[in-house]
Write a protein that holds these residues in place. Sequence first.
Motif, PDB file in Angstrom:
ATOM      1  N   SER A  47     -36.700  25.998  26.035  1.00 45.66           N
ATOM      2  CA  SER A  47     -36.635  27.452  25.847  1.00 45.66           C
ATOM      3  C   SER A  47     -35.359  28.017  26.457  1.00 45.66           C
ATOM      4  CB  SER A  47     -37.863  28.135  26.453  1.00 45.66           C
ATOM      5  OG  SER A  47     -37.884  28.009  27.862  1.00 45.66           O
ATOM      6  N   LEU A  48     -34.866  27.395  27.540  1.00 45.28           N
ATOM      7  CA  LEU A  48     -33.601  27.828  28.138  1.00 45.28           C
ATOM      8  C   LEU A  48     -32.427  27.481  27.228  1.00 45.28           C
ATOM      9  CD1 LEU A  48     -34.247  26.793  31.857  1.00 45.28           C
ATOM     10  CD2 LEU A  48     -34.286  29.102  30.911  1.00 45.28           C
ATOM     11  N   VAL A  49     -32.504  26.315  26.570  1.00 48.98           N
ATOM     12  CA  VAL A  49     -31.477  25.954  25.589  1.00 48.98           C
ATOM     13  C   VAL A  49     -31.502  26.965  24.444  1.00 48.98           C
ATOM     14  CG1 VAL A  49     -30.751  24.203  23.924  1.00 48.98           C
ATOM     15  CG2 VAL A  49     -31.558  23.506  26.181  1.00 48.98           C
ATOM     16  N   LEU A  53     -29.498  29.920  28.161  1.00 48.43           N
ATOM     17  CA  LEU A  53     -29.560  30.206  29.591  1.00 48.43           C
ATOM     18  C   LEU A  53     -29.272  28.988  30.469  1.00 48.43           C
ATOM     19  CD1 LEU A  53     -32.685  32.578  29.730  1.00 48.43           C
ATOM     20  CD2 LEU A  53     -30.262  33.191  29.861  1.00 48.43           C
ATOM     21  N   ILE A  54     -28.690  27.950  29.888  1.00 45.96           N
ATOM     22  CA  ILE A  54     -28.253  26.815  30.708  1.00 45.96           C
ATOM     23  C   ILE A  54     -26.918  27.188  31.343  1.00 45.96           C
ATOM     24  CG2 ILE A  54     -27.625  24.371  30.725  1.00 45.96           C
ATOM     25  CD1 ILE A  54     -30.481  24.715  29.907  1.00 45.96           C
ATOM     26  N   PRO A  55     -26.824  27.215  32.674  1.00 44.66           N
ATOM     27  CA  PRO A  55     -25.540  27.577  33.295  1.00 44.66           C
ATOM     28  C   PRO A  55     -24.464  26.539  33.003  1.00 44.66           C
ATOM     29  CG  PRO A  55     -27.167  26.959  34.964  1.00 44.66           C
ATOM     30  CD  PRO A  55     -27.886  26.967  33.669  1.00 44.66           C
ATOM     31  N   GLU A  56     -23.236  26.998  32.865  1.00 42.72           N
ATOM     32  CA  GLU A  56     -22.133  26.106  32.510  1.00 42.72           C
ATOM     33  C   GLU A  56     -21.986  24.963  33.498  1.00 42.72           C
ATOM     34  OE1 GLU A  56     -17.358  26.361  31.364  1.00 42.72           O
ATOM     35  OE2 GLU A  56     -18.496  28.189  31.820  1.00 42.72           O
ATOM     36  N   SER A  57     -22.280  25.226  34.757  1.00 43.39           N
ATOM     37  CA  SER A  57     -22.154  24.188  35.779  1.00 43.39           C
ATOM     38  C   SER A  57     -23.123  23.029  35.560  1.00 43.39           C
ATOM     39  CB  SER A  57     -22.393  24.783  37.170  1.00 43.39           C
ATOM     40  OG  SER A  57     -23.720  25.307  37.265  1.00 43.39           O
ATOM     41  N   GLU A  58     -24.167  23.262  34.759  1.00 44.34           N
ATOM     42  CA  GLU A  58     -25.204  22.249  34.549  1.00 44.34           C
ATOM     43  C   GLU A  58     -25.159  21.620  33.159  1.00 44.34           C
ATOM     44  OE1 GLU A  58     -27.263  21.337  37.203  1.00 44.34           O
ATOM     45  OE2 GLU A  58     -25.719  22.594  38.123  1.00 44.34           O
ATOM     46  N   TYR A  59     -24.143  21.930  32.367  1.00 47.18           N
ATOM     47  CA  TYR A  59     -24.071  21.389  31.005  1.00 47.18           C
ATOM     48  C   TYR A  59     -24.168  19.867  30.991  1.00 47.18           C
ATOM     49  CZ  TYR A  59     -22.633  25.921  29.035  1.00 47.18           C
ATOM     50  OH  TYR A  59     -22.588  27.229  28.623  1.00 47.18           O
ATOM     51  N   SER A  60     -23.478  19.211  31.888  1.00 44.72           N
ATOM     52  CA  SER A  60     -23.480  17.751  31.896  1.00 44.72           C
ATOM     53  C   SER A  60     -24.823  17.202  32.357  1.00 44.72           C
ATOM     54  CB  SER A  60     -22.366  17.239  32.804  1.00 44.72           C
ATOM     55  OG  SER A  60     -22.401  15.831  32.899  1.00 44.72           O
ATOM     56  N   ARG A  61     -25.344  17.733  33.472  1.00 47.78           N
ATOM     57  CA  ARG A  61     -26.597  17.208  34.026  1.00 47.78           C
ATOM     58  C   ARG A  61     -27.795  17.491  33.136  1.00 47.78           C
ATOM     59  NH1 ARG A  61     -24.112  18.100  39.250  1.00 47.78           N
ATOM     60  NH2 ARG A  61     -24.379  20.345  39.011  1.00 47.78           N
ATOM     61  N   MET A  62     -27.778  18.620  32.400  1.00 53.07           N
ATOM     62  CA  MET A  62     -28.944  19.010  31.615  1.00 53.07           C
ATOM     63  C   MET A  62     -28.873  18.538  30.163  1.00 53.07           C
ATOM     64  SD  MET A  62     -30.851  20.189  33.830  1.00 53.07           S
ATOM     65  CE  MET A  62     -32.184  20.525  32.675  1.00 53.07           C
ATOM     66  N   GLY A  63     -27.858  17.768  29.820  1.00 55.55           N
ATOM     67  CA  GLY A  63     -27.805  17.212  28.476  1.00 55.55           C
ATOM     68  C   GLY A  63     -28.930  16.213  28.273  1.00 55.55           C
ATOM     69  N   ALA A  64     -29.624  16.297  27.129  1.00 49.27           N
ATOM     70  CA  ALA A  64     -30.663  15.318  26.819  1.00 49.27           C
ATOM     71  C   ALA A  64     -29.998  13.964  26.570  1.00 49.27           C
ATOM     72  CB  ALA A  64     -31.455  15.769  25.597  1.00 49.27           C
ATOM     73  N   PRO A  65     -30.726  12.863  26.816  1.00 47.43           N
ATOM     74  CA  PRO A  65     -30.103  11.535  26.749  1.00 47.43           C
ATOM     75  C   PRO A  65     -29.388  11.224  25.436  1.00 47.43           C
ATOM     76  CG  PRO A  65     -32.278  11.389  27.748  1.00 47.43           C
ATOM     77  CD  PRO A  65     -32.128  12.795  27.268  1.00 47.43           C
ATOM     78  N   PHE A  66     -29.942  11.680  24.292  1.00 46.97           N
ATOM     79  CA  PHE A  66     -29.364  11.323  23.000  1.00 46.97           C
ATOM     80  C   PHE A  66     -29.085  12.556  22.141  1.00 46.97           C
ATOM     81  CE2 PHE A  66     -32.066   7.819  24.468  1.00 46.97           C
ATOM     82  CZ  PHE A  66     -31.096   6.837  24.609  1.00 46.97           C
ATOM     83  N   MET A  67     -28.755  13.654  22.788  1.00 45.34           N
ATOM     84  CA  MET A  67     -28.537  14.885  22.039  1.00 45.34           C
ATOM     85  C   MET A  67     -27.251  14.797  21.216  1.00 45.34           C
ATOM     86  SD  MET A  67     -27.287  17.736  24.816  1.00 45.34           S
ATOM     87  CE  MET A  67     -25.578  17.806  25.366  1.00 45.34           C
ATOM     88  N   GLY A  68     -27.173  15.629  20.180  1.00 41.14           N
ATOM     89  CA  GLY A  68     -25.959  15.755  19.404  1.00 41.14           C
ATOM     90  C   GLY A  68     -25.268  17.066  19.743  1.00 41.14           C
ATOM     91  N   GLY A  69     -23.966  17.140  19.538  1.00 38.91           N
ATOM     92  CA  GLY A  69     -23.237  18.351  19.888  1.00 38.91           C
ATOM     93  C   GLY A  69     -23.046  18.480  21.386  1.00 38.91           C
ATOM     94  N   LYS A  70     -22.693  19.682  21.822  1.00 42.23           N
ATOM     95  CA  LYS A  70     -22.473  19.951  23.239  1.00 42.23           C
ATOM     96  C   LYS A  70     -23.094  21.277  23.618  1.00 42.23           C
ATOM     97  CE  LYS A  70     -18.058  17.453  23.661  1.00 42.23           C
ATOM     98  NZ  LYS A  70     -16.624  17.561  24.039  1.00 42.23           N
ATOM     99  N   LEU A  71     -23.629  21.330  24.830  1.00 46.92           N
ATOM    100  CA  LEU A  71     -24.131  22.599  25.345  1.00 46.92           C
ATOM    101  C   LEU A  71     -22.966  23.566  25.524  1.00 46.92           C
ATOM    102  CD1 LEU A  71     -26.669  21.237  27.980  1.00 46.92           C
ATOM    103  CD2 LEU A  71     -27.257  22.523  25.923  1.00 46.92           C
ATOM    104  N   PRO A  72     -23.149  24.866  25.248  1.00 44.82           N
ATOM    105  CA  PRO A  72     -24.441  25.470  24.938  1.00 44.82           C
ATOM    106  C   PRO A  72     -24.831  25.379  23.466  1.00 44.82           C
ATOM    107  CG  PRO A  72     -22.780  27.182  25.117  1.00 44.82           C
ATOM    108  CD  PRO A  72     -22.092  25.889  25.463  1.00 44.82           C
ATOM    109  N   PHE A  73     -23.865  25.489  22.536  1.00 47.93           N
ATOM    110  CA  PHE A  73     -24.158  25.476  21.098  1.00 47.93           C
ATOM    111  C   PHE A  73     -22.937  24.951  20.339  1.00 47.93           C
ATOM    112  CE2 PHE A  73     -26.406  29.226  22.848  1.00 47.93           C
ATOM    113  CZ  PHE A  73     -27.719  28.837  22.614  1.00 47.93           C
TER     114      PHE A  73
END
Length: 324
Positions: A47-49, A53-73
């Motif tokens: 829901s934060l994705v 609402l994922i803070p930029e500082s956490e983009y790397s740590r909060m990436g799902a293991p096999f996600m496509g693209g890059k946070l935030p969008f």
Amino acid sequence: MDSVVSQSLWYVAPERIEIRSEILGPLPKNNVQVRTLFSALSRGTESLVFKGLIPESEYSRMGAPFMGGKLPFPVKYGYSNVGRVELGPPELIGQLVFSLMPHQSIFQADANNILVIPREIPAQRAVLAANMETALNAVWDASPGPGDRIVIIGAGVLGCLIAYLCGHLPGAEVTLVDINSEREDIAKKLGVQFSPPELAPKDCDLVIHCSASAAGLSTAISSAGEEAIILELSWYGSNKVDVSLGGAFHSRQLKLQSSQVGHISLSRRPRWNHRRRLAAALAMLSDSRLDVLLTKPISFEALPSELPQIFSAQSSALCCLIQY
């Protein structure tokens, strides 16, 4: 083999989602091709994705293991997928498997990144494996003991699974606390007690907070006994939260400790890896009582229209099951 077309869910902007098609080429060596049967939405992190609402500082740590693209969008997110192997090593073809893959109708993955689901665990319940892994790691971090008075604040999927695990401790008094009185029936089915926040037990040996709210954290602090640990599992993203550290917080010498599934608990780190932990969590889903956490499945194709309601504050859904 001819190329196949797969469909996947993408978060493309704040509160905007779409289903995209992609072509899967020939299967690489040592890989499997899996046709998804079910996946599950995380109403916490996802829901934060969805809301950006994922803070930029956490983009790397909060990436799902096999996600496509890059946070935030734009990003193809998700980490709870159950499917059947249709191509790959002969011993795996036809097997029901769990993986940390996003919401995608067909995918290819290294065979080391899937786990065969034990025969006694139905496909629908197996989607709880990622949540159970988080719950298991939290219980390791918290180190509850037999006979302890334990309170879990927040009866979402994670809180319910932690209560379920703690409920197996001999003599432990385990109470699940939530503002939604409808969760009382779920607590009873899981074999633990239930309480509204205003009646939450006091002087507890261990408090685990999962509600992702300031009010819930205040309840957790007020429930903790002398020198007790308050384990914080809520992740607030970029939201601010007020913490009530006045009153008797210091005089009772309370300990506020974080827990995060990205790190294997320190007590197990020398001997465990992520695959072993996930396999152990998957094996813990053999109890049919856990089916109470699953919602009626919604179709994958309906996600763009259904997600805004699922992620709204008014939704009381627990594990949101998606059927392909």
